[in-house]
Design an enzyme around this catalytic site. Structure first.
Site, PDB file in Angstrom:
ATOM      1  N   CYS A 154      -5.916  -1.544   1.351  1.00 15.37           N
ATOM      2  CA  CYS A 154      -5.065  -2.443   0.560  1.00 15.37           C
ATOM      3  C   CYS A 154      -5.799  -2.953  -0.679  1.00 15.37           C
ATOM      4  O   CYS A 154      -5.198  -3.201  -1.709  1.00 15.37           O
ATOM      5  CB  CYS A 154      -4.565  -3.592   1.409  1.00 15.37           C
ATOM      6  SG  CYS A 154      -5.851  -4.344   2.381  1.00 15.37           S
ATOM      7  N   THR A 173       4.262  -4.871   1.508  1.00 12.58           N
ATOM      8  CA  THR A 173       4.908  -6.053   0.924  1.00 12.58           C
ATOM      9  C   THR A 173       6.369  -6.127   1.370  1.00 12.58           C
ATOM     10  O   THR A 173       6.898  -7.205   1.639  1.00 12.58           O
ATOM     11  CB  THR A 173       4.782  -6.001  -0.605  1.00 12.58           C
ATOM     12  OG1 THR A 173       3.380  -6.046  -0.925  1.00 12.58           O
ATOM     13  CG2 THR A 173       5.472  -7.167  -1.281  1.00 12.58           C
ATOM     14  N   GLU A 174       6.985  -4.963   1.476  1.00 12.81           N
ATOM     15  CA  GLU A 174       8.402  -4.926   1.876  1.00 12.81           C
ATOM     16  C   GLU A 174       8.618  -5.549   3.265  1.00 12.81           C
ATOM     17  O   GLU A 174       9.485  -6.409   3.448  1.00 12.81           O
ATOM     18  CB  GLU A 174       8.809  -3.458   1.895  1.00 12.81           C
ATOM     19  CG  GLU A 174      10.274  -3.201   1.966  1.00 12.81           C
ATOM     20  CD  GLU A 174      10.523  -1.711   2.229  1.00 12.81           C
ATOM     21  OE1 GLU A 174       9.615  -0.897   1.978  1.00 12.81           O
ATOM     22  OE2 GLU A 174      11.625  -1.408   2.703  1.00 12.81           O
ATOM     23  N   GLY A 223       0.280  -5.448   6.253  1.00 12.23           N
ATOM     24  CA  GLY A 223       1.056  -4.230   6.048  1.00 12.23           C
ATOM     25  C   GLY A 223       1.701  -4.235   4.679  1.00 12.23           C
ATOM     26  O   GLY A 223       1.179  -4.840   3.735  1.00 12.23           O
ATOM     27  N   LYS A 255       0.734  -6.177  18.155  1.00 17.12           N
ATOM     28  CA  LYS A 255       1.368  -4.850  18.102  1.00 17.12           C
ATOM     29  C   LYS A 255       0.594  -3.971  17.114  1.00 17.12           C
ATOM     30  O   LYS A 255       0.570  -4.244  15.927  1.00 17.12           O
ATOM     31  CB  LYS A 255       2.822  -4.931  17.638  1.00 17.12           C
ATOM     32  CG  LYS A 255       3.511  -3.559  17.806  1.00 17.12           C
ATOM     33  CD  LYS A 255       4.756  -3.397  16.975  1.00 17.12           C
ATOM     34  CE  LYS A 255       4.505  -2.859  15.593  1.00 17.12           C
ATOM     35  NZ  LYS A 255       4.041  -1.463  15.519  1.00 17.12           N
ATOM     36  N   GLU A 306       1.652   0.820  -5.339  1.00 17.51           N
ATOM     37  CA  GLU A 306       0.561   1.099  -4.410  1.00 17.51           C
ATOM     38  C   GLU A 306       0.768   2.498  -3.832  1.00 17.51           C
ATOM     39  O   GLU A 306       1.785   2.767  -3.192  1.00 17.51           O
ATOM     40  CB  GLU A 306       0.558   0.059  -3.286  1.00 17.51           C
ATOM     41  CG  GLU A 306      -0.609   0.233  -2.341  1.00 17.51           C
ATOM     42  CD  GLU A 306      -0.668  -0.828  -1.249  1.00 17.51           C
ATOM     43  OE1 GLU A 306       0.373  -1.091  -0.603  1.00 17.51           O
ATOM     44  OE2 GLU A 306      -1.751  -1.381  -1.035  1.00 17.51           O
ATOM     45  N   GLU A 360      -0.939 -10.513   4.771  1.00 16.26           N
ATOM     46  CA  GLU A 360      -1.927  -9.776   3.973  1.00 16.26           C
ATOM     47  C   GLU A 360      -1.243  -8.458   3.609  1.00 16.26           C
ATOM     48  O   GLU A 360      -1.038  -7.605   4.465  1.00 16.26           O
ATOM     49  CB  GLU A 360      -3.199  -9.576   4.789  1.00 16.26           C
ATOM     50  CG  GLU A 360      -4.399  -9.317   3.924  1.00 16.26           C
ATOM     51  CD  GLU A 360      -4.635  -7.840   3.765  1.00 16.26           C
ATOM     52  OE1 GLU A 360      -4.128  -7.295   2.757  1.00 16.26           O
ATOM     53  OE2 GLU A 360      -5.286  -7.250   4.615  1.00 16.26           O
TER      54      GLU A 360
HETATM   55  P1  NDP Z   1       4.443  -1.218   7.364  1.00 18.12           P
HETATM   56  O1  NDP Z   1       4.381  -2.491   6.636  1.00 18.12           O
HETATM   57  O2  NDP Z   1       5.760  -0.687   7.771  1.00 18.12           O
HETATM   58  O3  NDP Z   1       3.578  -1.312   8.716  1.00 18.12           O
HETATM   59  C1  NDP Z   1       2.692  -2.342   9.085  1.00 18.12           C
HETATM   60  C2  NDP Z   1       2.973  -2.806  10.502  1.00 18.12           C
HETATM   61  O4  NDP Z   1       4.237  -3.469  10.567  1.00 18.12           O
HETATM   62  C3  NDP Z   1       3.065  -1.674  11.514  1.00 18.12           C
HETATM   63  O5  NDP Z   1       2.563  -2.113  12.759  1.00 18.12           O
HETATM   64  C4  NDP Z   1       4.560  -1.452  11.574  1.00 18.12           C
HETATM   65  O6  NDP Z   1       4.973  -0.776  12.713  1.00 18.12           O
HETATM   66  C5  NDP Z   1       5.081  -2.861  11.548  1.00 18.12           C
HETATM   67  N1  NDP Z   1       6.470  -3.015  11.130  1.00 18.12           N
HETATM   68  C6  NDP Z   1       7.294  -2.122  10.502  1.00 18.12           C
HETATM   69  N2  NDP Z   1       8.508  -2.667  10.278  1.00 18.12           N
HETATM   70  C7  NDP Z   1       8.454  -3.932  10.752  1.00 18.12           C
HETATM   71  C8  NDP Z   1       9.388  -5.016  10.808  1.00 18.12           C
HETATM   72  N3  NDP Z   1      10.616  -4.901  10.292  1.00 18.12           N
HETATM   73  N4  NDP Z   1       9.002  -6.190  11.361  1.00 18.12           N
HETATM   74  C9  NDP Z   1       7.758  -6.344  11.855  1.00 18.12           C
HETATM   75  N5  NDP Z   1       6.834  -5.353  11.847  1.00 18.12           N
HETATM   76  C10 NDP Z   1       7.171  -4.161  11.307  1.00 18.12           C
HETATM   77  O7  NDP Z   1       3.651  -0.123   6.540  1.00 18.12           O
HETATM   78  P2  NDP Z   1       3.852   1.475   6.580  1.00 18.12           P
HETATM   79  O8  NDP Z   1       3.015   1.984   7.672  1.00 18.12           O
HETATM   80  O9  NDP Z   1       5.294   1.822   6.615  1.00 18.12           O
HETATM   81  O10 NDP Z   1       3.269   1.908   5.183  1.00 18.12           O
HETATM   82  C11 NDP Z   1       4.086   1.877   4.012  1.00 18.12           C
HETATM   83  C12 NDP Z   1       3.299   1.435   2.819  1.00 18.12           C
HETATM   84  O11 NDP Z   1       2.822   0.123   3.029  1.00 18.12           O
HETATM   85  C13 NDP Z   1       2.047   2.233   2.544  1.00 18.12           C
HETATM   86  O12 NDP Z   1       2.301   3.355   1.779  1.00 18.12           O
HETATM   87  C14 NDP Z   1       1.190   1.238   1.816  1.00 18.12           C
HETATM   88  O13 NDP Z   1       1.527   1.247   0.465  1.00 18.12           O
HETATM   89  C15 NDP Z   1       1.583  -0.074   2.423  1.00 18.12           C
HETATM   90  N6  NDP Z   1       0.632  -0.533   3.454  1.00 18.12           N
HETATM   91  C16 NDP Z   1      -0.223  -1.518   3.129  1.00 18.12           C
HETATM   92  C17 NDP Z   1      -1.145  -1.945   4.053  1.00 18.12           C
HETATM   93  C18 NDP Z   1      -2.102  -3.014   3.738  1.00 18.12           C
HETATM   94  O14 NDP Z   1      -3.125  -3.126   4.404  1.00 18.12           O
HETATM   95  N7  NDP Z   1      -1.843  -3.847   2.777  1.00 18.12           N
HETATM   96  C19 NDP Z   1      -1.264  -1.345   5.373  1.00 18.12           C
HETATM   97  C20 NDP Z   1      -0.261  -0.341   5.644  1.00 18.12           C
HETATM   98  C21 NDP Z   1       0.625   0.036   4.681  1.00 18.12           C
HETATM   99  P3  NDP Z   1       5.023   0.830  12.636  1.00 18.12           P
HETATM  100  O15 NDP Z   1       3.696   1.310  12.197  1.00 18.12           O
HETATM  101  O16 NDP Z   1       5.290   1.199  13.992  1.00 18.12           O
HETATM  102  O17 NDP Z   1       6.116   1.161  11.642  1.00 18.12           O
END
Ligand code: NDP
Length: 476
Positions: free
Chosen positions: A290, A236-237, A234, A182, A387, A256
């Site tokens: 990241c 940490t939350e 993505g 996804k 972050e 990661e």
């Molecule tokens: P997310 O962790 O929400 O997104 C990463 C992926 O997970 C996306 O494909 C997202 O879908 C998907 N996702 C969202 N909610 C869920 C869930 N409950 N279960 C499974 N998958 C899910 O990151 P955000 O885009 O919201 O970014 C928020 C913050 O996260 C940023 O400001 C940054 O600090 C951090 N981040 C860190 C990254 C890294 O590489 N370490 C990468 C991206 C963000 P969708 O995009 O459709 O919401």
């Protein structure tokens, strides 16, 4: 100073972007079982690029089934045969790299110079690298006949859409797994284009499945009882939420997550090179990285000199049209991310740090944030702890190597770090003390498919890349 003439890359090179898109399941482009559609925009203009399907639980079910059906025959293929498909995919990516680079820049907002010179070469390199492993798995030190895990659910973010896809799909396929991936909701286009490449390469149906949608689709996919392995990159939350869902199940998980890396500059470092490394560390990809060097730790005796050079260099950064080949800093990926960056930068100011940005004119439409640096930052400030995931650098100082290590490790994260010094012995001493998955010395943000990448602490667990990256997809 010379004026730059515009040097636009052609938008047409991205090829036709379908106005409405479904999923890629079982080797076919199919519609969703639901009616909901999402839109992806060009973040540099806010123009809608395309609609795409919001994946439902039923769509996820279909995709997992297709991956399961494909798993038996795919995993039974001799490694050399699987390798041929991966080599073919790698070559097609190289052949279509201009198209993919332009499409990525349009959907993500990152400068064409980066998609063209960094993202796409690395994407192809990952497929070439893991293609090479496919028939040598018995020599990877995971036993004489290592077996694949099964069906992998892979959820990726928006900051390096195609590169994160490559990090996930290449090792999974090389080791004989099948996947359902996804992409992020703000950047689905290159993953859908990659699905076309799978067809072009003649990849057996169901080996790669792409289901689009937002976090609800991601949650349905990662919680699906029919998957054997979840790989997530993505926040940490969300990583924590997935770990909670999978606790007590047999599904394997690698995460990661975020970072707040220290980029440490000693007084014996060559200042000009260090400044280039600082700029690359935090302004590359708008700081949506990241492992970005978002905390600069400068030895007190050279603080003023480094800051003066850094500000002079920042004033030369060109912010604007991602498709202009002169652009250094492109658009922020989404309105939501821009709001988050603004909130944290405002908090930095409110907490008493000193904010500075070079004079730069930002385009009137789209999502933009000027390169920003905070000085007089203390370790308790939000800009030093959280972050930001944007072009915002926080500067702290230190006096001794011990203090640098203590400050660098004073974070819940542990993904990367950088050290700038001319003393090799100091580099080795520091690297052994820093709790970070990757430590760069006298460079920053260097990636290579042969080297493992991953974190400590809240930056996640498991490694991607290199021989280590095979382990996540092998039943060992
Ligand atoms: P997310 O962790 O929400 O997104 C990463 C992926 O997970 C996306 O494909 C997202 O879908 C998907 N996702 C969202 N909610 C869920 C869930 N409950 N279960 C499974 N998958 C899910 O990151 P955000 O885009 O919201 O970014 C928020 C913050 O996260 C940023 O400001 C940054 O600090 C951090 N981040 C860190 C990254 C890294 O590489 N370490 C990468 C991206 C963000 P969708 O995009 O459709 O919401």
């Amino acid at each position: 100073m010379f004026e730059y003439a515009p040097a636009p890359e052609s938008r047409a090179a991205a090829g036709e972007i379908a106005s409405s898109n479904g999923h890629f399941i079982g080797g076919e482009f199919v519609g969703s079982s639901g009616k909901e559609a999402l839109k992806t925009v060009d973040p540099s203009t806010e123009e809608v690029l395309a609609e795409f399907a919001q994946g439902t639980e039923e769509d996820v079910e279909r995709a997992v089934k297709a991956a399961r059906d494909a798993f038996g025959p795919w995993s039974a293929l001799p490694g050399a045969e699987r390798g041929k498909y991966l080599f073919r995919i790698a070559r097609i990516i190289q052949e279509r790299s201009r198209e993919l680079a332009v499409l990525e820049s349009i959907d993500n907002g990152k400068p064409i110079r980066e998609t063209r010179d960094v993202d796409l070469p690395l994407v192809a390199a990952h497929f070439f690298y893991y293609a090479g492993w496919a028939d040598k798995l018995e020599f990877a030190s995971y036993g004489p006949d290592p077996k694949p895990v099964g069906v992998a659910a892979q959820v990726i973010p928006w900051n390096f859409p195609l590169l994160m896809l490559a990090w996930k799909i290449a090792p999974a396929l090389a080791t004989g797994n099948t996947v359902v991936l996804k992409p992020a909701e703000t950047t689905p286009l290159t993953a859908l284009r990659f699905a076309e490449i799978c067809r072009q390469a003649g990849l057996p149906k169901g080996v790669v499945n792409i289901v689009t949608g937002d976090g609800r689709t991601g949650a349905a996919l990662t919680a699906h009882p029919g998957v054997d392995k979840v790989a997530f990159t993505g926040s940490t939350e969300v990583g924590r939420a997935i770990a909670r869902t999978l606790a007590g199940t047999r599904t394997r998980l690698s995460l990661e997550l975020g970072g707040k890396a220290a980029n440490i500059v000693f007084d014996d470092a060559p200042v000009d090179q260090a400044v280039e490394g600082i700029v690359d560390g935090i302004f590359f990809n708008q700081g949506h990285v990241c492992c970005a060097g978002s905390r600069l730790l400068v030895q007190e005796s050279v603080h003023d000199e480094v800051m003066e050079s850094l500000k002079r260099r920042m004033a030369t950064l060109r912010v604007g049209d991602p498709l202009d080949k002169n652009t250094d800093v492109g658009a922020i990926n989404s309105a939501a991310q821009l709001a988050r960056i603004r909130e944290l930068a405002d908090a930095g100011e409110a907490e008493g740090a000193e904010r500075w940005s070079p004079a730069c004119e930002l385009p009137s439409s789209g999502y933009w944030f000027a390169p920003t640096v905070f000085t007089n930052v203390s370790a308790t400030h939000r800009v030093a702890r959280e972050e930001i995931f944007g072009p915002v650098l926080s500067v702290l100082t230190f006096r001794t190597p011990e203090e640098a290590v203590a400050k660098a490790n004073n974070t819940p994260y542990g993904l990367s770090a950088g050290i700038w010094t001319e003393k090799g012995s100091r580099i080795l001493w520091m690297a052994s003390k820093l709790r970070a998955g990757v430590v760069w010395s006298n460079t920053f943000n260097k990636f290579d498919p042969t080297s493992p990448f991953g974190g400590y602490k809240e930056s996640g667990y498991g490694r991607e890349g290199g021989r280590h990256g095979l382990e996540a997809y092998l039943d060992v």
